[in-house]
Write a protein that holds these residues in place. Structure first.
Motif, PDB file in Angstrom:
ATOM      1  N   ALA A 457       0.721  -1.287  -0.122  1.00 11.06           N
ATOM      2  CA  ALA A 457      -0.112  -0.127  -0.014  1.00 11.06           C
ATOM      3  C   ALA A 457       0.858   1.118  -0.069  1.00 11.06           C
ATOM      4  O   ALA A 457       2.101   1.069   0.445  1.00 11.06           O
ATOM      5  N   THR A 458       0.244   2.366  -0.563  1.00 12.91           N
ATOM      6  CA  THR A 458       0.988   3.584  -0.508  1.00 12.91           C
ATOM      7  C   THR A 458       1.002   4.196   0.887  1.00 12.91           C
ATOM      8  O   THR A 458      -0.148   3.975   1.463  1.00 12.91           O
ATOM      9  N   THR A 459       1.979   4.468   1.532  1.00 14.83           N
ATOM     10  CA  THR A 459       2.309   5.063   2.872  1.00 14.83           C
ATOM     11  C   THR A 459       2.217   6.606   3.023  1.00 14.83           C
ATOM     12  O   THR A 459       2.083   7.054   4.109  1.00 14.83           O
ATOM     13  N   GLY A 460       2.810   7.397   1.854  1.00 17.85           N
ATOM     14  CA  GLY A 460       2.848   8.712   1.813  1.00 17.85           C
ATOM     15  C   GLY A 460       3.016   9.286   0.709  1.00 17.85           C
ATOM     16  O   GLY A 460       3.696   8.802  -0.337  1.00 17.85           O
ATOM     17  N   VAL A 461       2.682  10.570   0.376  1.00 14.37           N
ATOM     18  CA  VAL A 461       2.821  11.380  -0.835  1.00 14.37           C
ATOM     19  C   VAL A 461       3.636  12.686  -0.487  1.00 14.37           C
ATOM     20  O   VAL A 461       3.091  13.352   0.329  1.00 14.37           O
ATOM     21  N   VAL A 462       4.762  13.003  -1.147  1.00  9.24           N
ATOM     22  CA  VAL A 462       5.315  14.314  -0.920  1.00  9.24           C
ATOM     23  C   VAL A 462       4.855  15.116  -2.105  1.00  9.24           C
ATOM     24  O   VAL A 462       5.337  14.705  -3.326  1.00  9.24           O
ATOM     25  N   GLU A 463       4.500  16.118  -1.961  1.00 13.48           N
ATOM     26  CA  GLU A 463       3.968  17.276  -3.116  1.00 13.48           C
ATOM     27  C   GLU A 463       5.271  18.151  -3.503  1.00 13.48           C
ATOM     28  O   GLU A 463       5.840  18.470  -2.307  1.00 13.48           O
ATOM     29  N   PRO A 464       5.469  18.475  -4.641  1.00 15.39           N
ATOM     30  CA  PRO A 464       6.722  19.397  -5.066  1.00 15.39           C
ATOM     31  C   PRO A 464       6.224  20.873  -4.148  1.00 15.39           C
ATOM     32  O   PRO A 464       4.984  21.203  -3.856  1.00 15.39           O
ATOM     33  N   GLN A 465       7.245  21.548  -3.581  1.00 17.39           N
ATOM     34  CA  GLN A 465       7.006  22.665  -2.877  1.00 17.39           C
ATOM     35  C   GLN A 465       7.861  23.956  -3.615  1.00 17.39           C
ATOM     36  O   GLN A 465       7.748  25.322  -3.563  1.00 17.39           O
ATOM     37  N   HIS A 466       9.056  23.412  -4.118  1.00 12.32           N
ATOM     38  CA  HIS A 466      10.082  24.657  -4.535  1.00 12.32           C
ATOM     39  C   HIS A 466      10.596  24.018  -5.872  1.00 12.32           C
ATOM     40  O   HIS A 466      11.437  23.159  -6.047  1.00 12.32           O
ATOM     41  N   ALA A 467      10.124  24.806  -7.009  1.00 13.55           N
ATOM     42  CA  ALA A 467      10.600  24.456  -8.248  1.00 13.55           C
ATOM     43  C   ALA A 467      12.087  24.636  -8.458  1.00 13.55           C
ATOM     44  O   ALA A 467      12.748  25.700  -8.092  1.00 13.55           O
ATOM     45  N   VAL A 468      12.731  23.742  -9.018  1.00 13.09           N
ATOM     46  CA  VAL A 468      14.268  23.958  -9.538  1.00 13.09           C
ATOM     47  C   VAL A 468      14.465  24.887 -10.359  1.00 13.09           C
ATOM     48  O   VAL A 468      13.764  24.690 -11.526  1.00 13.09           O
ATOM     49  N   ASP A 469      15.400  26.006 -10.118  1.00 11.08           N
ATOM     50  CA  ASP A 469      15.413  26.884 -11.329  1.00 11.08           C
ATOM     51  C   ASP A 469      16.072  26.573 -12.455  1.00 11.08           C
ATOM     52  O   ASP A 469      17.257  25.583 -12.177  1.00 11.08           O
ATOM     53  N   ALA A 470      15.880  27.090 -13.466  1.00 13.89           N
ATOM     54  CA  ALA A 470      16.444  26.446 -14.745  1.00 13.89           C
ATOM     55  C   ALA A 470      18.143  26.837 -14.461  1.00 13.89           C
ATOM     56  O   ALA A 470      18.876  26.113 -15.174  1.00 13.89           O
ATOM     57  N   ASP A 471      18.293  27.772 -13.793  1.00 12.70           N
ATOM     58  CA  ASP A 471      19.819  28.140 -13.677  1.00 12.70           C
ATOM     59  C   ASP A 471      20.593  27.006 -12.927  1.00 12.70           C
ATOM     60  O   ASP A 471      21.595  26.943 -13.132  1.00 12.70           O
ATOM     61  N   VAL A 472      19.925  26.712 -11.815  1.00  9.66           N
ATOM     62  CA  VAL A 472      20.690  25.612 -11.005  1.00  9.66           C
ATOM     63  C   VAL A 472      20.784  24.357 -11.998  1.00  9.66           C
ATOM     64  O   VAL A 472      21.894  23.848 -11.965  1.00  9.66           O
ATOM     65  N   TRP A 473      19.771  24.024 -12.730  1.00  7.55           N
ATOM     66  CA  TRP A 473      20.299  23.100 -13.736  1.00  7.55           C
ATOM     67  C   TRP A 473      21.133  23.104 -14.888  1.00  7.55           C
ATOM     68  O   TRP A 473      22.356  22.328 -14.877  1.00  7.55           O
ATOM     69  N   ARG A 474      21.210  24.671 -15.109  1.00  3.13           N
ATOM     70  CA  ARG A 474      22.382  24.789 -16.074  1.00  3.13           C
ATOM     71  C   ARG A 474      23.730  24.859 -15.385  1.00  3.13           C
ATOM     72  O   ARG A 474      24.751  24.125 -15.918  1.00  3.13           O
ATOM     73  N   ARG A 475      23.875  25.126 -14.258  1.00  4.36           N
ATOM     74  CA  ARG A 475      25.070  25.201 -13.349  1.00  4.36           C
ATOM     75  C   ARG A 475      25.533  24.039 -13.064  1.00  4.36           C
ATOM     76  O   ARG A 475      26.581  23.399 -13.149  1.00  4.36           O
TER      77      ARG A 475
END
Length: 490
Positions: A457-475
């Motif tokens: 069974a599913t015991t928990g779900v975590v929803e996104p809260q802080h989008a990862v900025d495109a600049d973080v991905w780029r660096r």
């Protein structure tokens, strides 16, 4: 009621779970450690696996209030790729080179140069790295050639334990497909690969284990070694599986769903009804333990990264989680290329960790967050590679493994994906998956039927809260792809 034993012989330890063959209810579990290892030379004596198995089984029986005579079926899942060489008298010829032993990286590079990434992907579904068994055989051929003269059997870790239980040299298609010399999509060994890149002229066909189907029994526990454990001679033994493949069974991974497994290694995977051949070398297009396919990306550096961060900051894991969740998410925050012990995906055996973006006002919280994000960003790149290779990997995201106990890992993963992350009611997915297989062979059922019936069974779900900025991905990508001074040119 039948009692089945699911075995997870991992890099760090052996875990045994005893479950009801019909309902999957857990009766008890036990664990025993394996000798610690660390790349670049990562080896273990297979005899220690058998000893740990016996101790873990005894612990599980004690916890369940059962005896070994109560066990009706056993199945063994174990760490993938490791090389076990036996002589004609079944003696182990050398310590097993494990999946995370990187000493065969020169041999891996030579194999890839010779056939090309597309050639390897077409032949076996994956492009060899130092993890693959064929590269370890090539290393032995170059550095310890006399051992090949004495070799009668070439086994993988779970094959070895199954062999000691049954006396039969068998494997399964999930494990065989990660060797570099088995074409799962054609259901055959590629002996020509061994002749070409290890040594020509050896009787490879007789040295390799037979490949069994996922619901096929390997035999019975009728050896003196099995009797010494107290098992009955009629105990049915499953074909076994690789640890990640059994974990997918244990978690009940359905088509299109995506599993992130956060342990010593980090793995992202999905199931597929058709084979996947990725010429970019990111995705291993291996078979699964249910008759289909399990395209996956495996990284060497996962929970060990946050272990290291906790040690350097002088905190325990709950405090590291608290620090990371309290960190500000500024776009110019630090990023970590988490290649602490080299890396497998991408294939960077000589790389090391790189941290960029340090400032004079850097906080402990930001250092903690960088450790979690360094692991997760690398795995999400693997998820993207699986999609690019043609597998449907857009369904429910499930996270498991020791790292999944940390809310920081779950939250950072949800934030990076921009999607909910689910946990399920399973502590030991690999041991549970091995028990699924054991129940299937005991009851003469299809392993997929048992998998679906036992889906936790599913015991928990975590929803996104802080989008990862495109600049973080780029660096991050710039840092992760930077060539380091100690790396040899490609």
């Amino acid at each position: 009621m039948g009692v089945v034993a699911g075995v997870d012989s991992s890099t760090q330890s052996c875990t045994v779970e005893l479950r009801d063959a019909q309902s999957g209810r857990l009766f008890g579990s036990g664990r025993s450690p394996h000798p610690p290892t660390s790349p670049p030379v990562s080896e273990q004596d297979p005899a220690t696996w058998w000893e740990a198995f016996g101790l873990a089984l005894a612990g599980a029986l004690s916890a369940a209030g059962l005896t070994a005579r109560d066990v009706d079926a056993v199945s063994v899942a174990a760490q993938c790729h490791g090389l076990v060489l036996l002589d004609a008298h079944d003696r182990v010829l050398r310590p097993a080179k494990l999946w995370n032993d990187t000493t065969s990286s020169p041999q891996a590079a030579a194999l890839v140069r010779d056939l090309g990434t597309a050639g390897w992907a077409d032949a076996v579904g994956s492009v060899p790295t130092a993890a693959f068994t064929i590269t370890k055989l090539a290393w032995v051929a170059q550095h310890e050639p006399a051992l090949l003269d004495a070799t009668a059997r070439v086994l993988l870790p779970h094959d070895y334990l199954t062999y000691r239980l049954t006396g039969r040299a068998v494997t399964d298609r999930s494990e065989a497909s990660g060797t570099g010399y088995y074409a799962a999509h054609e259901d055959r060994y590629l002996v020509d690969h061994l002749n070409r890149w290890v040594r020509a002229g050896l009787p490879w066909a007789t040295m390799l284990p037979s490949v069994l189907g996922p619901s096929e029994a390997a035999g019975t526990a009728s050896t003196p070694d099995a009797r010494a454990l107290g098992l009955r001679d009629d105990v049915v033994v499953g074909a076994g599986a690789g640890d990640q493949h059994a974990g997918a069974l244990g978690i009940g991974l359905a088509p299109g769903q995506v599993l992130y497994s956060l342990g010593t290694s980090g793995v992202v995977m999905t199931t597929s009804p058709t084979p996947v051949h990725d010429a970019t070398a990111w995705v291993d297009g291996v078979a699964d333990a249910a008759g289909g396919w399990l395209p996956l990306v495996c990284t060497l550096n996962c929970a060990k990264v946050t272990d290291t961060a906790a040690r350097l900051l002088g905190v325990d894991h709950p405090e590291l989680t608290r620090l990371a969740l309290a960190a500000p998410r500024r776009a110019d925050r630090m990023v970590l290329a988490a290649y602490l012990d080299g890396e497998r995906s991408p294939d960077r055996p000589h790389a090391r960790g790189l941290l960029a973006g340090l400032r004079s006002d850097t906080t402990r919280e930001e250092l903690a967050l960088a450790a979690y994000e360094g692991v997760v960003l690398g795995l999400v790149r693997g998820h993207d590679a699986i999609r690019a290779a043609g597998a449907a990997a857009d369904g429910e995201v499930v996270v498991t493994g020791g790292g999944a106990r940390s809310l920081a890992y779950r939250q950072v993963l949800a934030d990076t994906l921009g999607a909910p992350v689910h946990t399920r009611d399973v502590d030991e997915a690999t041991a549970r998956g091995a028990a699924v297989q054991a129940a299937a062979v005991l009851t003469d059922a299809d392993v997929r039927t048992v998998r679906d019936a036992w889906t936790p069974a599913t015991t928990g779900v975590v929803e996104p809260q802080h989008a990862v900025d495109a600049d973080v991905w780029r660096r991050y990508r710039a840092l992760a792809d930077a060539r380091q001074p100690d790396e040899t040119p490609e």
